[in-house]
Design an enzyme around this catalytic site. Structure first.
Site, PDB file in Angstrom:
ATOM      1  N   ASN A 119      41.336  37.964  37.654  1.00 46.69           N
ATOM      2  CA  ASN A 119      41.094  38.080  36.219  1.00 46.69           C
ATOM      3  C   ASN A 119      40.596  36.733  35.676  1.00 46.69           C
ATOM      4  O   ASN A 119      41.149  35.687  36.038  1.00 46.69           O
ATOM      5  CB  ASN A 119      42.407  38.443  35.516  1.00 46.69           C
ATOM      6  N   TRP A 135      44.694  37.946  40.995  1.00 45.41           N
ATOM      7  CA  TRP A 135      45.251  39.294  41.099  1.00 45.41           C
ATOM      8  C   TRP A 135      44.661  40.070  42.267  1.00 45.41           C
ATOM      9  O   TRP A 135      45.287  41.010  42.776  1.00 45.41           O
ATOM     10  CB  TRP A 135      45.053  40.057  39.800  1.00 45.41           C
ATOM     11  N   HIS A 164      40.993  26.609  39.297  1.00 45.80           N
ATOM     12  CA  HIS A 164      41.568  27.893  39.708  1.00 45.80           C
ATOM     13  C   HIS A 164      40.486  28.854  40.210  1.00 45.80           C
ATOM     14  O   HIS A 164      40.688  29.540  41.216  1.00 45.80           O
ATOM     15  CB  HIS A 164      42.326  28.519  38.534  1.00 45.80           C
TER      16      HIS A 164
END
Length: 289
Positions: A29, A93, A260
């Site tokens: 996400n 995710w 990230h």
């Protein structure tokens, strides 16, 4: 690129149509299969990367977009394509969904590579000051407005969540699937699904279930890719050390500086680590039968 019917909707996916064991790349996400484009360009073989339901170019049915919803549609996608002897590569995710699928279909998994994903139960105390403030904001009424009305998650993921901010033109493929308030609901649901102190309970239960599989599946080789130099990283030195002690058959490869959303910062290093690991573990051979 292909699109296939799953349950009451459709899922879009990239497919190299190469030979060998299928490597399935699962995004997180607020991304899509587009996040893997630079990594896939460096690799060979049978490479597949779906857009999760409600995300990217996949269909957007009227469902709650809970973890279990995503798992059901992903199950249907794997089955529709008849994918067996799979090597899973998961981020965010996508990693969690991959672990969950592997735990429920252990006979169909040949290997698992993971990066910047959820590997153990978390608490609010595990979060640093900035991540905690962000999580509290997202779970508030103001957070709903930020995500649904201002597209906050996509707008910030590829500027603040990477070391080298993407230009407006480079961000467009990420922004395009979410032109309306309603289209952004899957993103908000994911952002609110990070299990902290056991809540949401349904997600925490899934994590505990696949955690047992990660710890016990000694026959399945695993690779953890780690990074440095960014405050947005989910897996730092401490958590990587925990993974080394608690995930069976794990190798760890450090891939250098990244945020990230590391596929944007370090695609060549990620691809190189995956290819070398696949060779070491015999995951490049032709599919049986």
């Amino acid at each position: 690129m292909p699109e296939i019917g799953v349950l009451d909707s459709t899922m879009y996916y990239e497919d190299s149509r190469g030979s060998g064991l299928p490597f399935v790349f699962l995004h997180g996400n607020p991304a899509s299969s587009h996040a893997w484009r630079k990594v896939l360009a460096e690799m060979e073989g049978r490479l597949l990367a779906p857009d999760l339901i409600g995300m990217g170019r996949s269909g957007k049915p009227g469902i709650p977009y809970r973890f279990g919803d995503h798992a059901r549609y992903l199950d249907a996608w794997f089955d529709a394509l008849g994918l067996d002897e799979v090597v899973l590569v998961g981020h965010d995710w996508g990693g969690a969904l991959g672990f969950d699928w592997a735990a429920r279909h252990p006979e169909r998994v040949r290997g698992v590579a993971l990066m910047e994903t959820f590997v153990r139960p978390m608490s609010w105390d595990d979060l640093g000051e900035a991540p905690r403030a962000r999580a509290e904001l997202i779970r508030s009424a103001k957070g709903e407005s930020l995500v649904l009305d201002q597209n906050f998650l996509v707008e910030t993921a590829f500027t603040g969540g990477v070391l080298m901010s993407l230009s407006e033109e480079e961000r467009q493929p990420y922004l395009a699937p979410y032109p309306t308030r309603e289209s952004r609901r899957p993103l908000l649901e994911w952002a609110r699904s990070v299990p902290l102190d056991g809540e949401p309970a349904d997600v925490a239960e899934r994590l505990e279930g696949y955690g047992k599989w990660l710890a016990g599946s000694v026959e399945v080789p695993k690779l953890l890719l780690t990074f440095d130099s960014s405050p947005t990283l989910l897996i730092g030195e401490e958590l990587a050390a925990w993974c080394a002690e608690n995930i069976a058959a794990l190798e760890i490869e450090h891939c250098g500086p990244a945020g990230h959303h590391a596929q944007e910062d370090r695609p060549e290093a990620i691809a190189a680590a995956l290819k070398a690991w696949a060779v070491r573990q015999g995951l490049r051979e032709m599919r049986k039968g």
